[in-house]
Design an enzyme around this catalytic site. Structure first.
Site, PDB file in Angstrom:
ATOM      1  N   CYS A 108     -10.647 -18.010 -17.531  1.00  0.00           N
ATOM      2  CA  CYS A 108     -11.323 -19.141 -16.885  1.00  0.00           C
ATOM      3  C   CYS A 108     -11.388 -18.807 -15.392  1.00  0.00           C
ATOM      4  CB  CYS A 108     -10.509 -20.400 -17.134  1.00  0.00           C
ATOM      5  SG  CYS A 108     -10.960 -21.816 -16.119  1.00  0.00           S
ATOM      6  N   HIS A 109     -12.337 -19.402 -14.698  1.00  0.00           N
ATOM      7  CA  HIS A 109     -12.444 -19.058 -13.277  1.00  0.00           C
ATOM      8  C   HIS A 109     -11.195 -19.452 -12.487  1.00  0.00           C
ATOM      9  CE1 HIS A 109     -15.707 -17.599 -10.455  1.00  0.00           C
ATOM     10  NE2 HIS A 109     -14.555 -17.510  -9.825  1.00  0.00           N
ATOM     11  N   THR A 110     -10.460 -20.427 -12.971  1.00  0.00           N
ATOM     12  CA  THR A 110      -9.242 -20.840 -12.249  1.00  0.00           C
ATOM     13  C   THR A 110      -8.228 -19.691 -12.216  1.00  0.00           C
ATOM     14  OG1 THR A 110      -9.686 -23.071 -13.030  1.00  0.00           O
ATOM     15  CG2 THR A 110      -7.510 -22.674 -12.090  1.00  0.00           C
TER      16      THR A 110
ATOM     17  N   HIS B 186      -4.485 -19.439 -19.106  1.00  0.00           N
ATOM     18  CA  HIS B 186      -4.168 -20.820 -19.505  1.00  0.00           C
ATOM     19  C   HIS B 186      -5.098 -21.326 -20.600  1.00  0.00           C
ATOM     20  CE1 HIS B 186      -7.262 -21.140 -16.424  1.00  0.00           C
ATOM     21  NE2 HIS B 186      -7.594 -22.304 -16.954  1.00  0.00           N
ATOM     22  N   GLU B 187      -6.046 -20.490 -21.011  1.00  0.00           N
ATOM     23  CA  GLU B 187      -6.954 -20.929 -22.073  1.00  0.00           C
ATOM     24  C   GLU B 187      -6.622 -20.061 -23.283  1.00  0.00           C
ATOM     25  OE1 GLU B 187     -11.070 -21.962 -20.690  1.00  0.00           O
ATOM     26  OE2 GLU B 187     -11.601 -20.526 -22.226  1.00  0.00           O
TER      27      GLU B 187
ATOM     28  N   CYS C 273       3.542 -36.241 -21.470  1.00  0.00           N
ATOM     29  CA  CYS C 273       4.916 -36.526 -21.915  1.00  0.00           C
ATOM     30  C   CYS C 273       4.959 -37.725 -22.850  1.00  0.00           C
ATOM     31  CB  CYS C 273       5.836 -36.743 -20.707  1.00  0.00           C
ATOM     32  SG  CYS C 273       5.625 -38.359 -19.911  1.00  0.00           S
TER      33      CYS C 273
ATOM     34  N   CYS D  21       0.777 -41.512 -18.804  1.00  0.00           N
ATOM     35  CA  CYS D  21       0.578 -41.301 -20.242  1.00  0.00           C
ATOM     36  C   CYS D  21       0.401 -42.640 -20.954  1.00  0.00           C
ATOM     37  CB  CYS D  21       1.746 -40.509 -20.833  1.00  0.00           C
ATOM     38  SG  CYS D  21       1.722 -38.781 -20.319  1.00  0.00           S
TER      39      CYS D  21
ATOM     40  N   CYS E 261      -0.314 -36.964 -16.199  1.00  0.00           N
ATOM     41  CA  CYS E 261       1.105 -37.156 -16.540  1.00  0.00           C
ATOM     42  C   CYS E 261       2.005 -36.877 -15.321  1.00  0.00           C
ATOM     43  CB  CYS E 261       1.461 -36.207 -17.675  1.00  0.00           C
ATOM     44  SG  CYS E 261       3.196 -36.184 -18.086  1.00  0.00           S
TER      45      CYS E 261
ATOM     46  N   ARG F 283       1.769 -32.918 -15.042  1.00  0.00           N
ATOM     47  CA  ARG F 283       0.425 -32.725 -14.515  1.00  0.00           C
ATOM     48  C   ARG F 283       0.289 -31.326 -13.920  1.00  0.00           C
ATOM     49  NH1 ARG F 283      -0.400 -36.696  -9.524  1.00  0.00           N
ATOM     50  NH2 ARG F 283       0.125 -38.184 -11.148  1.00  0.00           N
TER      51      ARG F 283
ATOM     52  N   CYS G  43      -9.072 -25.105 -22.264  1.00  0.00           N
ATOM     53  CA  CYS G  43      -9.430 -25.473 -20.879  1.00  0.00           C
ATOM     54  C   CYS G  43     -10.935 -25.705 -20.764  1.00  0.00           C
ATOM     55  CB  CYS G  43      -8.984 -24.447 -19.848  1.00  0.00           C
ATOM     56  SG  CYS G  43      -9.562 -24.929 -18.195  1.00  0.00           S
TER      57      CYS G  43
ATOM     58  N   ARG H 213     -17.562 -17.015 -21.606  1.00  0.00           N
ATOM     59  CA  ARG H 213     -16.168 -16.831 -21.962  1.00  0.00           C
ATOM     60  C   ARG H 213     -16.000 -15.476 -22.647  1.00  0.00           C
ATOM     61  NH1 ARG H 213     -14.806 -19.723 -18.428  1.00  0.00           N
ATOM     62  NH2 ARG H 213     -13.425 -21.531 -18.625  1.00  0.00           N
TER      63      ARG H 213
END
Ligand SMILES: NC(=O)c1ccc[n+]([C@@H]2O[C@H](COP(=O)([O-])OP(=O)(O)OC[C@H]3O[C@@H](n4cnc5c(N)ncnc54)[C@H](O)[C@@H]3O)[C@@H](O)[C@H]2O)c1
Ligand SMILES: [Zn+2]
Ligand SMILES: [Zn+2]
Length: 496
Positions: free
Chosen positions: A164-166, A186-187, A216, A222, A230, A234, A294, A489
């Site tokens: 992902c670009h993040t 993270h994906e 949570c 939540c 969260c 978060r 993501c 992707r």
């Protein structure tokens, strides 16, 4: 780019307990390697946690096969003598490492069918990960140790991950705090391998998606129907350690390797807080639904959950990467009649047609601000706009291009850390709304299983987002594709 995968081998003699235990006399027929049909003779150590069989192909490379443990046991039980005294001479730490990191011994001999004079090896103690040592430098494929999950954590085997670009922003670390060495990613999608104390709703074998922002289920956010922020879990882009003890679960020769977004999926195994793990239908193909972890949910949710375009409305999408095209997919899903795609990369336009984008605007083609161009072609502005670029000027344009009186703009892109959003307050006074969202306002554990079902019911399409696939050892190619603007992707297959 990317180093060849190498694994370490340890002779059994390095492990006193094993020499004793290896008084094993007989190993009958081995398990059949499901990939090649080649007969193996792994010396099976009968621990319930042993769920992976590492087998050596003496002619080629080492390969990893995931077998159903029970089936394996049933098939081979009569021929295998289980090691019983392996604990002997081992500290509990060694034991823990062995139980959780390897599982098996197997023998290697000129004649694989003989056992009398076997030479046994204990398979590697580490897992393969793509480690980022320095901003902007290729990731290094190498072994890392992955500690067992602590309270409320799970350790999962990643089967597919995507870029992902993040990840790219934080790897470049041009506009973000540098935290290195780090394992990005993270994906992803995978399978729970083990769970820590207190985890009751996940079990080994569950098919799961890790999510960078958790749930949570107890905090004020939540419990609110409106928020997915969260308090406990978060998104935190700077934290490189786990919440339970402020430590990393990854290390190389004792040096900690930091986590990213609590997920670090560029690793064969990773440890994630159980609140950041969504259990999904095991029938879902993990090589497709991994993008729900993501990109897809972020863009789709930004439209469907946050912008909420009325049927027949006009929606502008800034940035036609996977996130923006997911936002466009959300517009189509909501019944928008016009979807205006805005991007500075014209190569995106052709592809974007598949995602229901009906018109295209390249800001570079005009010598006036793109918000003015959009206002002209829409008779005063769009009803909704979704910004998926990370560029602060695009964010400002995305806000200023919505119609006065009712227009809503939603920011999704992750900006440079020093970026400042500047607009005239009259733009608000004239009844425009500006919002932002992480993960499309989806509550990951509660909502993600339902999004997976939408995919299985063919209400949403994921295949068209997947433009590239690479093996894990080629992970750096996925970065090149994204940096060159070629990919939406790129799926990274971990088992190859
Ligand atoms: N809020 C969240 O929860 C969340 C989650 C995931 C990703 N993101 C962010 O969303 C953004 C998009 O991610 P992606 O993976 O789709 O990235 P991507 O690189 O695939 O796509 C971004 C697109 O934006 C275009 N673009 C860049 N600057 C532009 C500008 N000034 N005007 C118009 N178009 C421009 C690029 O040409 C590219 O096509 C990134 O900023 C990423 O960090 C946010
Ligand atoms: Zn992302
Ligand atoms: Zn919470």
């Amino acid at each position: 780019m990317g180093n060849p995968i190498q694994r370490r081998w340890f002779p059994v003699s390095g492990f006193p307990g094993l020499l004793h235990a290896s008084a094993l006399q007989k190993v009958g027929e081995g398990a059949v390697d499901p990939a090649s049909g080649f007969i193996r003779q792994p010396l099976f150590w009968g621990r319930p946690t042993c769920s992976y069989i590492f087998s050596i192909n003496t002619r080629e490379h080492l390969r990893l096969h995931h077998l159903n443990l029970r089936r394996f046991r049933e098939e081979t039980a009569k021929n295998f003598q289980v090691f019983r005294n392996v604990e002997h001479g081992w500290s509990s730490h060694q034991m823990q490492r062995f139980v959780s990191h390897s599982s098996l011994l197997f023998c290697k001999h000129d004649d694989l069918y003989l056992i009398d004079e076997f030479l046994a090896f204990l398979l590697f103690l580490g897992y393969i990960a793509a480690v980022s040592w320095e901003a902007g430098k290729p990731l290094v494929i190498q072994e890392v140790e992955v500690a067992p999950p602590q309270a409320m954590e799970v350790r999962m085997k990643i089967l597919f991950t995507s870029l992902c670009h993040t990840d790219v922003y934080f790897w470049e670390a041009k506009g973000q705090e540098p935290v290195f060495p780090r394992i990005f990613g993270h994906e992803a999608a995978g399978i729970v391998e083990s769970v820590g104390e207190g985890v009751t709703d996940l079990a080994p074998g569950d098919h799961v998606l890790p999510v960078f922002t958790g749930e949570c289920k107890e905090c004020i956010h939540c419990l609110s129907a409106e928020s997915n922020m969260c308090t406990l879990l978060r998104i935190d882009t700077d934290r490189g350690v786990m919440l339970a003890d402020g430590q990393s679960r990854f290390s190389i020769n004792g040096q900690p390797i930091y986590h990213f977004l609590g997920t670090s999926t560029f690793s064969e195994y990773t440890v994630v807080h159980s609140g950041c793990v969504a259990k999904i239908n095991p029938l879902a193909p993990l090589d497709k639904v991994c993008i729900l972890s993501c990109g897809f949910c972020t863009g789709f949710g930004a439209t469907v959950n946050v912008a909420k375009p009325p049927k027949g409305s006009t929606v502008a999408v800034f940035g036609l990467g996977a996130v923006g095209l997911s936002a466009a997919e959300g517009a189509r899903y909501s019944g928008a009649s016009r979807v205006i795609g805005v991007d500075i990369n014209p190569n995106r336009f052709e592809e974007a047609k598949k995602f229901g984008v009906t018109e295209f605007v390249n800001p570079k083609d005009y010598d006036k601000p793109v918000q003015e161009v959009i206002a002209e072609i829409t008779n005063g502005g769009v009803d909704r706009s979704i910004e998926c670029t990370g560029n602060v000027n695009a964010m400002i344009s995305a806000f200023e291009c919505v119609h006065d009186g009712w227009g809503v703009a939603v920011l999704v892109g992750v900006p440079h850390k020093d970026a400042v959003f500047k607009t005239h307050p009259v733009n608000f006074l004239s009844e425009r709304t500006l919002k932002g969202t992480f993960y499309g306002n989806f509550k990951p554990r509660t909502d993600l299983p339902g999004v997976v079902e939408k995919y299985l019911n063919k209400e949403i399409e994921l295949e068209k987002f997947i433009t590239h696939e690479v093996s894990f050892s080629d992970i750096n190619k996925a970065f090149d594709y994204m940096l060159q603007g070629d990919s939406l992707r790129c799926i990274i297959r971990m088992d190859d």
